[in-house]
Design a protein around this motif. Structure first.
Motif, mmCIF file in Angstrom:
data_model
loop_
_atom_site.group_PDB
_atom_site.id
_atom_site.type_symbol
_atom_site.label_atom_id
_atom_site.label_comp_id
_atom_site.label_asym_id
_atom_site.label_seq_id
_atom_site.Cartn_x
_atom_site.Cartn_y
_atom_site.Cartn_z
ATOM 1 N N LEU A 92 -13.830 62.658 34.172
ATOM 2 C CA LEU A 92 -14.434 62.682 32.843
ATOM 3 C C LEU A 92 -13.569 61.939 31.826
ATOM 4 C CD1 LEU A 92 -15.790 66.342 32.611
ATOM 5 C CD2 LEU A 92 -17.151 64.249 32.497
ATOM 6 N N THR A 93 -12.264 62.155 31.895
ATOM 7 C CA THR A 93 -11.355 61.493 30.956
ATOM 8 C C THR A 93 -11.444 59.978 31.093
ATOM 9 O OG1 THR A 93 -9.835 63.372 31.055
ATOM 10 C CG2 THR A 93 -8.952 61.312 30.218
ATOM 11 N N ARG A 105 -16.007 63.430 23.614
ATOM 12 C CA ARG A 105 -14.677 63.851 24.072
ATOM 13 C C ARG A 105 -14.202 65.068 23.280
ATOM 14 N NH1 ARG A 105 -11.313 59.988 26.844
ATOM 15 N NH2 ARG A 105 -9.520 60.979 25.873
ATOM 16 N N ARG A 106 -14.422 65.038 21.957
ATOM 17 C CA ARG A 106 -13.998 66.163 21.123
ATOM 18 C C ARG A 106 -14.742 67.434 21.510
ATOM 19 N NH1 ARG A 106 -13.907 62.183 17.005
ATOM 20 N NH2 ARG A 106 -16.029 62.738 16.372
ATOM 21 N N PHE A 112 -13.473 72.941 26.940
ATOM 22 C CA PHE A 112 -12.408 73.211 27.911
ATOM 23 C C PHE A 112 -11.432 74.250 27.360
ATOM 24 C CE2 PHE A 112 -13.405 69.438 30.473
ATOM 25 C CZ PHE A 112 -13.034 69.872 31.734
ATOM 26 N N ALA A 113 -10.972 74.014 26.120
ATOM 27 C CA ALA A 113 -9.920 74.849 25.553
ATOM 28 C C ALA A 113 -10.384 76.262 25.240
ATOM 29 C CB ALA A 113 -9.364 74.187 24.294
ATOM 30 N N ARG A 114 -11.602 76.386 24.730
ATOM 31 C CA ARG A 114 -12.047 77.688 24.236
ATOM 32 C C ARG A 114 -12.916 78.463 25.214
ATOM 33 N NH1 ARG A 114 -13.664 76.216 17.942
ATOM 34 N NH2 ARG A 114 -11.635 75.291 17.359
ATOM 35 N N LEU A 132 -9.152 65.242 25.556
ATOM 36 C CA LEU A 132 -9.222 65.488 26.998
ATOM 37 C C LEU A 132 -7.932 65.102 27.708
ATOM 38 C CD1 LEU A 132 -12.849 64.358 28.020
ATOM 39 C CD2 LEU A 132 -11.950 66.681 27.846
ATOM 40 N N THR A 133 -7.244 64.072 27.214
ATOM 41 C CA THR A 133 -5.993 63.679 27.869
ATOM 42 C C THR A 133 -4.947 64.791 27.743
ATOM 43 O OG1 THR A 133 -5.350 62.531 25.826
ATOM 44 C CG2 THR A 133 -6.340 61.204 27.571
ATOM 45 N N GLU A 134 -4.971 65.529 26.633
ATOM 46 C CA GLU A 134 -4.047 66.647 26.472
ATOM 47 C C GLU A 134 -4.392 67.776 27.436
ATOM 48 O OE1 GLU A 134 -3.936 67.884 22.421
ATOM 49 O OE2 GLU A 134 -3.335 65.924 21.660
#
Length: 227
Positions: A92-93, A105-106, A112-114, A132-134
């Motif tokens: 995906l990235t 991406r945002r 992903f994060a939440r 996404l890279t992070e």
């Protein structure tokens, strides 16, 4: 917006992962009381495309390469732990690297994060993530640690054997769809594989050109001259 400038295209898509079949209206017009004939054309209309994850054929999903297909794979494979999520995140990235995909991406980063990472690792103290890279970097650094934690808590080991039969069936389906009827040695090879090996074959079957290239050479039959 400048005069004459058009809005960007919008494709309404619903990804549904509930246990029951989706029964909601597929067009907003169906939720509104019909207007008299003269006003009928002004009734709001908006139809969306539905992907009911529980009804997608395994072979169809395996062949698909769209962003939507990757999201469905995330829902399906997330139960296997952080290591199963990482290759999907990497694809995906790479796919969404173009600046025109910045808003998507945002949105995926927030999801992903939440949502996904908190479901995978409940109670884990996660850093603030902005791209996404992070997310990918964090997974690369911590996937081994998190996988071990799953094992210690019994979140992974208790599911692996239950997933084995499903993974074997899925692999048989996608290999049959790609290569046609499978020789008997393939069934035996799959039956004797570890869950990790089945995962590796599922992740790699799209890149291989032959069964042998993916699974290795078939066993030599007795009496077959050595090559």
């Amino acid at each position: 917006m400048a005069p004459g400038e058009l809005l960007p295209p919008v494709f309404p898509l619903v990804l549904y992962n509930g246990s029951g079949r989706w029964t909601a209206a597929r067009d907003i017009a169906d939720l509104i009381v019909p207007l008299p004939t003269a006003l009928g054309r002004y009734r709001p209309q908006q139809r969306y495309y539905l992907i009911d994850e529980g009804r997608v054929e395994k072979a169809t999903l395996a062949r698909a390469t769209s962003v939507a297909a990757e999201l469905v794979r995330l829902e399906v494979l997330a139960a296997d732990g952080p290591a199963a999520v990482r290759p999907i995140l990497q694809r995906l990235t790479a796919r969404l690297r173009d600046p025109r995909h910045a808003s998507l991406r945002r949105a995926l980063t927030v999801w992903f994060a939440r949502v996904l990472l908190r479901r995978l690792m409940p109670g884990e103290n996660l850093p603030e993530l902005h791209d996404l890279t992070e997310v990918e970097t964090m997974l690369a650094e911590r996937v081994d640690e998190w996988t071990q934690k799953w094992k210690r808590e019994g979140l992974l080991e208790g599911k692996r054997e239950g997933k084995r039969e499903g993974k074997t069936e899925a692999l048989q389906s996608v290999l049959t769809a790609r290569f046609g009827p499978l020789p008997s040695w393939v069934g035996a090879r799959l039956a004797g594989a570890t869950v990790d090996q089945l995962d590796a074959w599922l992740n790699g079957f799209l890149q291989t050109e032959t069964l042998e290239g993916l699974l290795g050479d078939p066993p030599v039959e007795p009496g077959t001259p050595a090559r």
